[in-house]
Scaffold this active site. Structure first.
Site, PDB file in Angstrom:
ATOM      1  N   ASP A   5       0.868  -1.354  -0.087  1.00  0.00           N
ATOM      2  CA  ASP A   5      -0.174   0.028  -0.017  1.00  0.00           C
ATOM      3  C   ASP A   5       0.645   0.808  -0.345  1.00  0.00           C
ATOM      4  O   ASP A   5       1.354   1.456   0.764  1.00  0.00           O
ATOM      5  CB  ASP A   5      -0.947  -0.255   1.052  1.00  0.00           C
ATOM      6  N   ASP A   6       0.658   2.541  -1.285  1.00  0.00           N
ATOM      7  CA  ASP A   6       1.820   3.596  -1.354  1.00  0.00           C
ATOM      8  C   ASP A   6       2.942   2.525  -1.265  1.00  0.00           C
ATOM      9  O   ASP A   6       3.990   3.754  -0.822  1.00  0.00           O
ATOM     10  CB  ASP A   6       1.327   4.092   0.018  1.00  0.00           C
ATOM     11  N   CYS A  27      -6.479   4.633  -3.379  1.00  0.00           N
ATOM     12  CA  CYS A  27      -6.362   3.037  -2.758  1.00  0.00           C
ATOM     13  C   CYS A  27      -8.026   2.371  -3.076  1.00  0.00           C
ATOM     14  O   CYS A  27      -8.421   1.083  -4.089  1.00  0.00           O
ATOM     15  CB  CYS A  27      -6.871   3.038  -1.276  1.00  0.00           C
ATOM     16  N   ARG A  33      -8.343  -1.212  -5.885  1.00  0.00           N
ATOM     17  CA  ARG A  33      -8.159  -2.205  -5.589  1.00  0.00           C
ATOM     18  C   ARG A  33      -9.364  -3.241  -6.157  1.00  0.00           C
ATOM     19  O   ARG A  33      -9.608  -3.635  -6.625  1.00  0.00           O
ATOM     20  CB  ARG A  33      -8.438  -2.458  -3.731  1.00  0.00           C
ATOM     21  N   LYS A  86      -6.040  -5.722   3.736  1.00  0.00           N
ATOM     22  CA  LYS A  86      -6.428  -4.382   4.172  1.00  0.00           C
ATOM     23  C   LYS A  86      -7.612  -4.450   2.674  1.00  0.00           C
ATOM     24  O   LYS A  86      -7.391  -4.747   1.677  1.00  0.00           O
ATOM     25  CB  LYS A  86      -5.125  -3.350   3.920  1.00  0.00           C
ATOM     26  N   HIS A  88     -11.006  -2.808   1.380  1.00  0.00           N
ATOM     27  CA  HIS A  88     -11.352  -0.820   1.327  1.00  0.00           C
ATOM     28  C   HIS A  88     -12.271  -0.935   0.033  1.00  0.00           C
ATOM     29  O   HIS A  88     -12.005  -0.399  -0.590  1.00  0.00           O
ATOM     30  CB  HIS A  88      -9.886  -0.388   0.539  1.00  0.00           C
ATOM     31  N   SER A 116      -7.994   1.811   5.237  1.00  0.00           N
ATOM     32  CA  SER A 116      -6.632   2.571   5.387  1.00  0.00           C
ATOM     33  C   SER A 116      -6.463   2.060   7.192  1.00  0.00           C
ATOM     34  O   SER A 116      -7.301   2.701   8.069  1.00  0.00           O
ATOM     35  CB  SER A 116      -6.079   3.683   4.718  1.00  0.00           C
ATOM     36  N   HIS A 146       1.410   2.285   3.884  1.00  0.00           N
ATOM     37  CA  HIS A 146       0.363   3.540   4.070  1.00  0.00           C
ATOM     38  C   HIS A 146       0.995   3.771   5.703  1.00  0.00           C
ATOM     39  O   HIS A 146       0.925   3.124   6.545  1.00  0.00           O
ATOM     40  CB  HIS A 146      -0.921   3.411   3.669  1.00  0.00           C
ATOM     41  N   ASP A 202      -0.682  -0.392  -4.856  1.00  0.00           N
ATOM     42  CA  ASP A 202      -2.032  -0.196  -5.265  1.00  0.00           C
ATOM     43  C   ASP A 202      -1.879   0.817  -5.636  1.00  0.00           C
ATOM     44  O   ASP A 202      -2.883   1.819  -6.701  1.00  0.00           O
ATOM     45  CB  ASP A 202      -2.993  -0.151  -4.058  1.00  0.00           C
ATOM     46  N   ASN A 203      -0.488   1.376  -5.197  1.00  0.00           N
ATOM     47  CA  ASN A 203      -1.058   3.321  -6.165  1.00  0.00           C
ATOM     48  C   ASN A 203       0.653   3.767  -5.839  1.00  0.00           C
ATOM     49  O   ASN A 203       1.618   3.026  -4.776  1.00  0.00           O
ATOM     50  CB  ASN A 203      -1.353   4.296  -5.461  1.00  0.00           C
ATOM     51  N   LYS A 243       1.272   9.768  -5.250  1.00  0.00           N
ATOM     52  CA  LYS A 243      -0.087   8.923  -5.043  1.00  0.00           C
ATOM     53  C   LYS A 243      -0.491  10.345  -5.324  1.00  0.00           C
ATOM     54  O   LYS A 243      -0.633  11.341  -4.815  1.00  0.00           O
ATOM     55  CB  LYS A 243       0.124   8.619  -3.602  1.00  0.00           C
TER      56      LYS A 243
HETATM   57 MG    MG Z   1      -2.529   2.506  -1.641  1.00  0.00          MG
END
Ligand code: MG
Length: 448
Positions: A42-43, A82, A86, A139, A141, A164, A218, A270-271, A291
């Site tokens: 994540d991130d 996010c 996803r 996660k 989301h 998150s 994240h 994810d990003n 992001k």
């Molecule tokens: Mg993310």
């Protein structure tokens, strides 16, 4: 035996033969069906792993995964934040089709009432239809109310924080039940990994799909005692190094159980990195922005694919590919027919992974909410609207669009629109054709 009895006997024999043939085919197909694991950071930025050029973060397990498998240098998520990213990974569809995006609130929040619509078909549902065991660890989301949880979208099991890790409250769920609040995040990566390893061990005799979306890096960042203060890149590095160790545990579990030659493992993010978090955010390396933006740093991800015996070791793949393509790729490898009642944005990457090095994907559409911001066609990228992820900057429209040759200029510095009107014309055609497929999409739901 009378003629009538002979007829009955022949009928019964044909049914038995047909049943045996079908059962045989099913057994054979089940035996050949590979396992799938998606490890989703994540991130995490494009430049945050040693194998993608980070000078001080130590990622020996991911580096080994790259040496034994394939590294993608032009692999994209479907969104720069996010929730839409996803939704797209699990459905093989742009978020603008499923309604899992928004021009205002860009992701779901703890007070949101919505989630991934029940009529969307997730990878878990597709694979479950041919007998896969399925689990989501980490996660989610895509809606935290019970009707939207992973257990309602094809996953047999769920363990994780449903959105998150900076949102309050911060519940840890098992299935649909809260087991801890606030979740103790210092041990989260280790506990997620324990859960993932347990799922693999318990399902080693049958095909399985493990979707493993980590909560980190994240913010807020947490690492366990074994990793805290150990990296040369501060807390962010500690967290990424613990994720790396988690990947090591997953791969060694697969090796120990002799599942490595029948399991496809994908690692991606994810990003892009959350640049406004300063030292607590990552880096997109040589790519621009991060992001939240549709510059390359927001959506191009450090991606690895690993399947010893099937994927050639040490290959670096520069073809265009996306998280959305995993839907068609896994479906093809598991012999699941693709849904034919909806538009998909997913291309089967099997030829790219195993054979010719050709990607079926030629274009990529970069969205912010429902707004088409940019289009990539081959090496070219046209921006119609740009907006940096840094705070307080308004969107800027470009007419004519900005045009970059991403293979000559991965940092998107040199606008060559004036020299290449013919490329802009081709991209405008792509946009028209793409918009025609969106006409049938549901009205904009907005994330609420
Ligand atoms: Mg993310």
């Amino acid at each position: 035996m009378t003629k009538f009895n002979r007829c009955i006997l022949r009928g019964v024999l044909s049914i038995v033969c047909l049943w045996l043939t079908t059962a045989c085919c099913h057994a054979q197909a089940a035996e050949e069906r590979p396992n799938f694991v998606i490890i989703f950071a994540d991130d995490l930025g494009y430049g945050d792993l040693a194998c993608f050029g980070h000078p001080t973060i130590h990622t020996p397990h991911l580096d080994r995964m790259a040496r034994e498998g394939m590294k993608f240098t032009q692999f994209y998520s479907a969104a720069s934040v996010c929730t839409p990213s996803r939704a797209a990974l699990l459905t093989g569809r742009l978020p603008a089709r499923s309604g899992m995006c928004s021009n205002r609130r860009r992701v779901l929040f703890p007070d949101s009432l919505g989630g991934l619509p029940a009529d969307e078909i997730t990878l878990a549902e597709a694979l479950k239809s041919v007998g896969y065991a399925t689990a989501c660890v980490g996660k989610w989301h895509l809606g935290h109310l019970p009707k939207y949880l992973p257990t309602r979208h094809g996953f047999d099991r769920y363990f994780g924080i449903p959105y998150s890790n900076d949102m309050r409250p911060t519940p840890l769920l098992r299935g649909e039940d809260e087991v801890e609040e606030p979740a103790d995040q210092t041990t989260l990566t280790r506990r997620y990994t324990d859960e993932a390893v347990k799922f693999i061990r318990e399902n080693q005799e049958q095909p399985f799909f493990l979707y493993f979306p980590h909560s980190f890096p994240h913010v807020p960042l947490f690492a366990s005692d074994d990793f805290l203060g150990k990296s040369r890149r501060g807390l962010y590095g500690d967290v990424v190094e613990e994720l790396d160790a988690s990947v090591g545990r997953i791969l060694s579990t697969l090796r120990d159980l002799d599942l490595d030659e029948k399991t496809l493992v994908i690692f991606t993010s994810d990003n892009g990195p959350w640049l406004t978090q300063d030292l607590e955010g990552g880096t997109a390396g040589l790519l621009r922005d991060g992001k939240g933006s549709t510059w390359e740093g927001g959506m191009r991800e450090p991606t690895l694919a690993w399947w010893p015996s099937r994927i050639e070791a040490g290959r670096v793949e520069r073809a265009l590919a996306s998280t959305m393509d995993l839907f068609a790729t896994f479906s093809s490898l598991a012999n699941v027919p693709l849904p034919n009642d909806r538009s998909l944005d997913s291309y089967d990457l099997s030829p790219l992974l195993f054979e010719s090095g050709e990607s079926a994907r030629e274009t990529l559409f970069y969205y912010r909410g429902y707004q088409l911001m940019a289009v990539r066609r081959g090496p070219w990228k046209a921006h119609f609207i740009t907006q940096t992820a840094y705070r307080g900057k308004a969107p800027v429209e470009h007419n004519p669009p900005l045009l970059f040759h991403l293979e000559h200029d991965p940092r998107e510095k040199f606008n060559v629109a004036e020299k290449h009107p013919e490329i802009l014309a081709l991209i405008q055609n792509d946009v028209r054709a793409h918009r025609a497929t969106l006409d049938a999409a549901p009205s904009q739901l907005e994330l609420r």
